[in-house]
Design a protein around this motif. Structure first.
Motif, PDB file in Angstrom:
ATOM      1  N   CYS A  62       2.808  34.175  40.564  1.00  0.00           N
ATOM      2  CA  CYS A  62       2.542  35.633  39.921  1.00  0.00           C
ATOM      3  C   CYS A  62       0.950  35.949  40.511  1.00  0.00           C
ATOM      4  O   CYS A  62       0.134  35.044  39.949  1.00  0.00           O
ATOM      5  CB  CYS A  62       2.752  35.814  38.056  1.00  0.00           C
ATOM      6  N   ASN A  64      -1.212  37.042  37.553  1.00  0.00           N
ATOM      7  CA  ASN A  64      -2.035  36.057  36.628  1.00  0.00           C
ATOM      8  C   ASN A  64      -0.940  35.892  35.630  1.00  0.00           C
ATOM      9  O   ASN A  64       0.064  36.421  35.616  1.00  0.00           O
ATOM     10  CB  ASN A  64      -3.035  37.259  36.213  1.00  0.00           C
ATOM     11  N   CYS A  66       0.791  36.384  32.315  1.00  0.00           N
ATOM     12  CA  CYS A  66       0.509  36.515  30.772  1.00  0.00           C
ATOM     13  C   CYS A  66       0.631  35.771  29.688  1.00  0.00           C
ATOM     14  O   CYS A  66       2.175  35.019  29.768  1.00  0.00           O
ATOM     15  CB  CYS A  66       1.811  37.511  31.215  1.00  0.00           C
ATOM     16  N   CYS A  69       4.497  34.560  28.697  1.00  0.00           N
ATOM     17  CA  CYS A  69       5.416  34.464  29.330  1.00  0.00           C
ATOM     18  C   CYS A  69       5.504  32.596  30.047  1.00  0.00           C
ATOM     19  O   CYS A  69       5.176  31.958  30.129  1.00  0.00           O
ATOM     20  CB  CYS A  69       5.700  34.507  30.769  1.00  0.00           C
ATOM     21  N   GLY A 113       8.510  34.808  38.025  1.00  0.00           N
ATOM     22  CA  GLY A 113       8.110  35.667  38.586  1.00  0.00           C
ATOM     23  C   GLY A 113       7.478  36.433  39.160  1.00  0.00           C
ATOM     24  O   GLY A 113       7.929  37.588  38.211  1.00  0.00           O
ATOM     25  N   THR A 114       6.882  37.284  40.144  1.00  0.00           N
ATOM     26  CA  THR A 114       6.830  38.447  40.932  1.00  0.00           C
ATOM     27  C   THR A 114       7.362  38.853  42.445  1.00  0.00           C
ATOM     28  O   THR A 114       6.359  38.903  42.818  1.00  0.00           O
ATOM     29  CB  THR A 114       5.317  39.037  40.737  1.00  0.00           C
ATOM     30  N   ARG A 147       6.597  44.195  38.525  1.00  0.00           N
ATOM     31  CA  ARG A 147       5.690  45.035  37.788  1.00  0.00           C
ATOM     32  C   ARG A 147       4.648  45.312  38.569  1.00  0.00           C
ATOM     33  O   ARG A 147       4.267  45.668  39.812  1.00  0.00           O
ATOM     34  CB  ARG A 147       4.719  43.466  37.264  1.00  0.00           C
ATOM     35  N   ARG A 184      -1.803  42.077  30.539  1.00  0.00           N
ATOM     36  CA  ARG A 184      -2.099  43.130  31.165  1.00  0.00           C
ATOM     37  C   ARG A 184      -2.666  44.197  31.914  1.00  0.00           C
ATOM     38  O   ARG A 184      -3.123  44.598  30.447  1.00  0.00           O
ATOM     39  CB  ARG A 184      -0.462  43.358  31.113  1.00  0.00           C
TER      40      ARG A 184
HETATM   41  S1  SF4 Z   1       5.398  37.883  32.770  1.00  0.00           S
HETATM   42 FE1  SF4 Z   1       6.317  38.649  34.817  1.00  0.00          FE
HETATM   43  S2  SF4 Z   1       4.530  38.883  35.759  1.00  0.00           S
HETATM   44 FE2  SF4 Z   1       3.833  38.195  33.486  1.00  0.00          FE
HETATM   45  S3  SF4 Z   1       3.489  35.708  34.196  1.00  0.00           S
HETATM   46 FE3  SF4 Z   1       5.377  35.979  33.162  1.00  0.00          FE
HETATM   47  S4  SF4 Z   1       6.920  35.857  35.731  1.00  0.00           S
HETATM   48 FE4  SF4 Z   1       4.268  36.560  35.573  1.00  0.00          FE
END
Ligand code: SF4
Length: 265
Positions: A62, A64, A66, A69, A113-114, A147, A184
């Protein structure tokens, strides 16, 4: 990936709000010695697809973390994109050689992850590799989770052209103040506008919202639902904020930087 398969949970409860705790399987375990990795991995390889199944591809990076998370694993660097993509494709090709059975993959999910942090060319390569190496059903649902950071409309369009047919965006809340505190970068209005444009693409577009976040009053939650309902989304997933142990937000609540989140009731 192998590491995650063999870790066993051994972790302490959060101090801030123990009744909201939940456990993540990848935390607090004991790593297996490296020489055992290959044996364990081979045992877990899907040699047979005797019945229909789903495929999940994990992208553990990711941009960063969040603060709420528990899925975050590694900070994203562009240099990792092609390396990690090559490894997954290599693994899929190996599995395709040993796979037996007539079962079909009815859904593919890129999660993290992303996944949308991957560079466009690597996302496209990975989607195409799924079509090449996995026994996909003709009507296979193919989801990319992501995202809005690093996922502009051109990248989304490239994924759709490569074969993805469903995009899931983690919005969490449209409230800008809460979004910023959670890590965010975009405002709630920017998230709304982004989703509106994404919905014009030829794919199923769904969004995630969270409830029970610190500072998220009933009014804020009601507004989140109302704003999502204004969008031509195909679906909306809502899920509860969980105060997992070892999350950054735990420390912030303990230090008074965030209020204690509301209870599940
Ligand atoms: S919410 Fe999504 S983007 Fe944010 S740290 Fe978690 S997995 Fe990564």
């Amino acid at each position: 990936m192998v590491q995650q398969l063999v870790w066993t949970p051994k972790q302490s409860a959060p101090k801030a709000f123990p009744e909201r705790q939940a456990l993540m399987p990848v935390w607090g375990g004991v790593p297996m010695p490296r020489p055992q990795w290959q044996n364990i991995w081979k045992k877990k390889l899907p040699h047979a697809t005797d019945v229909d199944a789903l495929a999940y591809l994990h992208i553990p990076f990711c941009a960063n973390h969040c603060v709420f998370c528990g899925f975050y694993r590694n900070a994203w660097k562009d240099s990792q994109s092609s390396v990690y993509t090559d490894k997954i494709i290599e693994e899929m090709a190996t599995e395709a050689e040993v796979r037996t059975g007539e079962g079909k993959i009815r859904a593919v999910y890129f999660g993290g992850g992303t996944p949308t942090a991957l560079l466009t060319e690597d996302l496209v390569r990975l989607i195409r590799a799924c079509y090449q190496y996995l026994p996909l059903a003709e009507d296979c649902e193919f989801t990319i989770e992501g995202r809005m950071s690093h996922f502009d409309l051109e990248k989304a369009q490239a994924c759709i052209e490569a074969g993805a047919n469903r995009i899931s965006i983690g919005v969490q809340t449209f409230n800008t103040a809460i979004r910023r505190r959670l890590g965010r970068k975009h405002s709630g209005d920017e998230a709304f506008e982004y989703l509106a444009k994404l919905c014009e693409l030829d794919a199923v577009i769904v969004a995630d919202l969270m409830f029970g976040l610190p500072n998220q009053t009933d009014d804020v939650w009601q507004n989140d639902i109302a704003r999502a309902a204004e969008l031509p989304l195909s679906g909306l997933d809502t899920y509860a904020f969980n105060l997992y142990p070892m999350l950054p937000i735990n420390r912030m609540i303990e230090k008074g930087a965030f209020p204690t989140p509301p209870g599940f009731d």
